[in-house]
Design an enzyme around this catalytic site. Sequence first.
Site, PDB file in Angstrom:
ATOM      1  N   ARG A 140       6.108  68.704 -50.842  1.00 50.20           N
ATOM      2  CA  ARG A 140       6.624  68.134 -52.092  1.00 50.20           C
ATOM      3  C   ARG A 140       5.769  66.964 -52.529  1.00 50.20           C
ATOM      4  O   ARG A 140       5.164  66.285 -51.701  1.00 50.20           O
ATOM      5  CB  ARG A 140       8.086  67.711 -51.946  1.00 50.20           C
ATOM      6  N   GLU A 239      15.441  60.621 -56.125  1.00 44.56           N
ATOM      7  CA  GLU A 239      14.880  59.291 -55.841  1.00 44.56           C
ATOM      8  C   GLU A 239      13.741  58.926 -56.811  1.00 44.56           C
ATOM      9  O   GLU A 239      13.459  57.752 -57.045  1.00 44.56           O
ATOM     10  CB  GLU A 239      14.396  59.221 -54.394  1.00 44.56           C
ATOM     11  N   ARG A 243      10.792  65.465 -58.122  1.00 44.91           N
ATOM     12  CA  ARG A 243      10.328  65.858 -56.794  1.00 44.91           C
ATOM     13  C   ARG A 243       9.919  67.310 -56.966  1.00 44.91           C
ATOM     14  O   ARG A 243      10.775  68.174 -57.200  1.00 44.91           O
ATOM     15  CB  ARG A 243      11.440  65.739 -55.749  1.00 44.91           C
ATOM     16  N   CYS A 285       9.913  54.340 -53.810  1.00 47.84           N
ATOM     17  CA  CYS A 285       9.747  53.739 -52.488  1.00 47.84           C
ATOM     18  C   CYS A 285       8.256  53.586 -52.175  1.00 47.84           C
ATOM     19  O   CYS A 285       7.487  54.534 -52.345  1.00 47.84           O
ATOM     20  CB  CYS A 285      10.410  54.634 -51.438  1.00 47.84           C
ATOM     21  N   THR A 287       6.702  53.754 -49.571  1.00 49.43           N
ATOM     22  CA  THR A 287       6.189  54.690 -48.553  1.00 49.43           C
ATOM     23  C   THR A 287       5.674  55.970 -49.193  1.00 49.43           C
ATOM     24  O   THR A 287       4.996  56.754 -48.551  1.00 49.43           O
ATOM     25  CB  THR A 287       7.281  55.094 -47.537  1.00 49.43           C
ATOM     26  N   ARG A 294       4.632  64.869 -49.256  1.00 50.49           N
ATOM     27  CA  ARG A 294       5.118  65.073 -47.893  1.00 50.49           C
ATOM     28  C   ARG A 294       5.041  66.569 -47.613  1.00 50.49           C
ATOM     29  O   ARG A 294       5.702  67.374 -48.279  1.00 50.49           O
ATOM     30  CB  ARG A 294       6.547  64.568 -47.718  1.00 50.49           C
ATOM     31  N   ARG A 323      11.576  63.876 -38.822  1.00 46.05           N
ATOM     32  CA  ARG A 323      12.864  63.644 -39.479  1.00 46.05           C
ATOM     33  C   ARG A 323      13.887  64.626 -38.913  1.00 46.05           C
ATOM     34  O   ARG A 323      13.519  65.593 -38.248  1.00 46.05           O
ATOM     35  CB  ARG A 323      12.748  63.866 -40.992  1.00 46.05           C
ATOM     36  N   GLU A 328      15.725  62.962 -44.139  1.00 50.04           N
ATOM     37  CA  GLU A 328      15.486  61.600 -43.680  1.00 50.04           C
ATOM     38  C   GLU A 328      16.776  60.985 -43.142  1.00 50.04           C
ATOM     39  O   GLU A 328      17.848  61.128 -43.743  1.00 50.04           O
ATOM     40  CB  GLU A 328      14.986  60.779 -44.873  1.00 50.04           C
TER      41      GLU A 328
HETATM   42  P1  ADP Z   1      11.954  64.317 -49.172  1.00 51.39           P
HETATM   43  O1  ADP Z   1      12.550  63.019 -49.627  1.00 51.39           O
HETATM   44  O2  ADP Z   1      10.584  64.190 -48.622  1.00 51.39           O
HETATM   45  O3  ADP Z   1      12.038  65.395 -50.190  1.00 51.39           O
HETATM   46  P2  ADP Z   1      14.200  64.503 -47.314  1.00 51.39           P
HETATM   47  O4  ADP Z   1      13.994  64.073 -45.904  1.00 51.39           O
HETATM   48  O5  ADP Z   1      14.969  63.636 -48.229  1.00 51.39           O
HETATM   49  O6  ADP Z   1      12.764  64.832 -47.914  1.00 51.39           O
HETATM   50  O7  ADP Z   1      14.807  65.959 -47.300  1.00 51.39           O
HETATM   51  C1  ADP Z   1      15.143  66.656 -48.459  1.00 51.39           C
HETATM   52  C2  ADP Z   1      15.724  68.011 -48.106  1.00 51.39           C
HETATM   53  O8  ADP Z   1      14.680  68.941 -47.831  1.00 51.39           O
HETATM   54  C3  ADP Z   1      16.653  68.033 -46.905  1.00 51.39           C
HETATM   55  O9  ADP Z   1      17.748  68.870 -47.196  1.00 51.39           O
HETATM   56  C4  ADP Z   1      15.782  68.652 -45.821  1.00 51.39           C
HETATM   57  O10 ADP Z   1      16.528  69.297 -44.831  1.00 51.39           O
HETATM   58  C5  ADP Z   1      14.963  69.643 -46.621  1.00 51.39           C
HETATM   59  N1  ADP Z   1      13.704  69.984 -45.965  1.00 51.39           N
HETATM   60  C6  ADP Z   1      12.690  69.157 -45.671  1.00 51.39           C
HETATM   61  N2  ADP Z   1      11.671  69.814 -45.060  1.00 51.39           N
HETATM   62  C7  ADP Z   1      12.048  71.100 -44.965  1.00 51.39           C
HETATM   63  C8  ADP Z   1      11.447  72.299 -44.442  1.00 51.39           C
HETATM   64  N3  ADP Z   1      10.220  72.307 -43.885  1.00 51.39           N
HETATM   65  N4  ADP Z   1      12.161  73.434 -44.523  1.00 51.39           N
HETATM   66  C9  ADP Z   1      13.375  73.467 -45.078  1.00 51.39           C
HETATM   67  N5  ADP Z   1      13.995  72.399 -45.589  1.00 51.39           N
HETATM   68  C10 ADP Z   1      13.353  71.221 -45.547  1.00 51.39           C
HETATM   69 MG    MG Z   2      14.459  62.231 -49.720  1.00 48.08          MG
END
Ligand code: ADP
Ligand code: MG
Length: 370
Positions: A140, A239, A243, A285, A287, A294, A323, A328
Site C-alpha cells: 500500500r 489515516e 490508502r 504520521c 513514519t 508498506r 505487526r 498495527e
Molecule cells: P496499514 O496502515 O499499513 O495499511 P494496518 O497495520 O493498519 O496497515 O493494517 C490494515 C489492514 O490490512 C489490517 O486489517 C491488516 O490485517 C490488513 N493487512 C495488512 N497486511 C496484510 C496482508 N499481507 N495480507 C492480508 N491483510 C493484510
Molecule cells: Mg493503518
Amino acid sequence: MVFPQFHPDSRALVKQYLTPAVYEQLAPLETRTGFTLAAAIQSGLKNPDSHIGIYAGDALSYSLFSSLLDPIIHVYHSVEKTFEHSPDFDQTGLNQTALDQTGLDQTRLDQTRLDQTRLDQTRLDPLDPNKAFILSSRVRVARNLSGFCFPCHISSRERTRVEALIFDAAKKLPGKLGGSYLSFKDLSPSQMQARLTRKQAFPKGDRFQDTAGINRDFPDSRGIFSSRDKKFMIWVNEEDHLRIISMESSADISGVFNRLCRGLGHLSTRLEFAFDKKYGFLTSCPTNIGTAMRAGVHIRLKKLEKNQKILKKLVAQYQLQIRGTSGEKTSVNKSIFDISNKQRLGIPETRIIQNLHSGLAAIIEAEKSL
Ligand code: ADP
Ligand code: MG
C-alpha cells in the site's frame, strides 16, 4: 505556555525530542490552516504507550515543526541527518487544471515511469512456491491531496470534497483496475459490521488516531473503492486521504507491486498529491513519509513463533517490522505474522520490494531449518 507533561512511563519519540528549547520555539507557531504543536502532540500526550506520538495536520506542518519532526524522522527511518527523498515512480502528479485541458494524456502517463521494462526488473524469484508459509501479499501507499488539510485537522466540508475528487479519479480507472465505490455512510450498522468481518471495510481508527482527531465524523465521507477482482483498492479518508492498496492471496509480491504501480500511475494523472523534495510524499504520521509505502505479507511461522529471538534478529537485519494479524498494534493470531518494510524514506520503492523479498527468503529458510 506550559511545557507539556508526558506520562512518566512514556517512551514516545516526541517526548524525547520535545526539549524546553524546541517547545519554546514551536509553541507559538501555527500553519496557514491553523494547525499547532499542541494539536500535533495530543496523541502522544494521551497515550503513554505511543511509539512516535505526533501527527501532521497539513503539508506545512513538516517544515514549520521541523526542529521536532526531523530528529524523529532521522531516527525512525534510519536516514542521514540531512535527508532528502526522491521517489522511484509516479512523482509526476499532474494538477487538475492541466488534465481538464488535455484529458488523459498518454505522454504524461508514460512520464509516471510505468514502463514495463522497469517493472519487469522487479520480478523476483518465486518465494514459497509450495504455498507453505505465505498466505497473502499486500503493498500500500499512503497519499494526501495537495491543498487540503490532513485527516486529523480536516473539516467535514473539505473531507467531503476530498472524497468526491478521489471518487471521480477512481471511476476512470481502466480495465482490471476498474470497479466500484462503497460509501460507508450508505451502510446500516449491521451491514457495516458484516463488511468489517469480511474485511471489506476499515474500522474507525484506534485510540492513537482517535486522540489525534482522525476519527471525527466517522463514517462520513469514508469508503472503499474496489476493483472487480478485489485486488486493487483505495481506502478513502482513513489515516490519510488515500490508502492505495494492491493485494492478493499469493506470495507474488512483485506482481502485487506492479499492479499498485499501474493503479497509482493512473490516479497520479488525475490527482495532485502532497509531495516535498525533502520529505517525499507527505502523510499524517511521520513514519509513513517518503515512499509512504508498506509492502508486506501475512506469513505463518509456527516454529519461529516459539523462537522469536531468531525472528526478531532477521527482521532487524533486513530492516523489516512485525505487526499482528489484524494490523498495527494487534496481536499475532494462529502464528500468522504481518511482516513488512520498516523504512519508507530515503529508499526507492523497488529496493523496498527487493529487501522484503530477501528478508522473507531468509525467514522462510530459518523456519524450515527449525
Ligand atoms: P496499514 O496502515 O499499513 O495499511 P494496518 O497495520 O493498519 O496497515 O493494517 C490494515 C489492514 O490490512 C489490517 O486489517 C491488516 O490485517 C490488513 N493487512 C495488512 N497486511 C496484510 C496482508 N499481507 N495480507 C492480508 N491483510 C493484510
Ligand atoms: Mg493503518
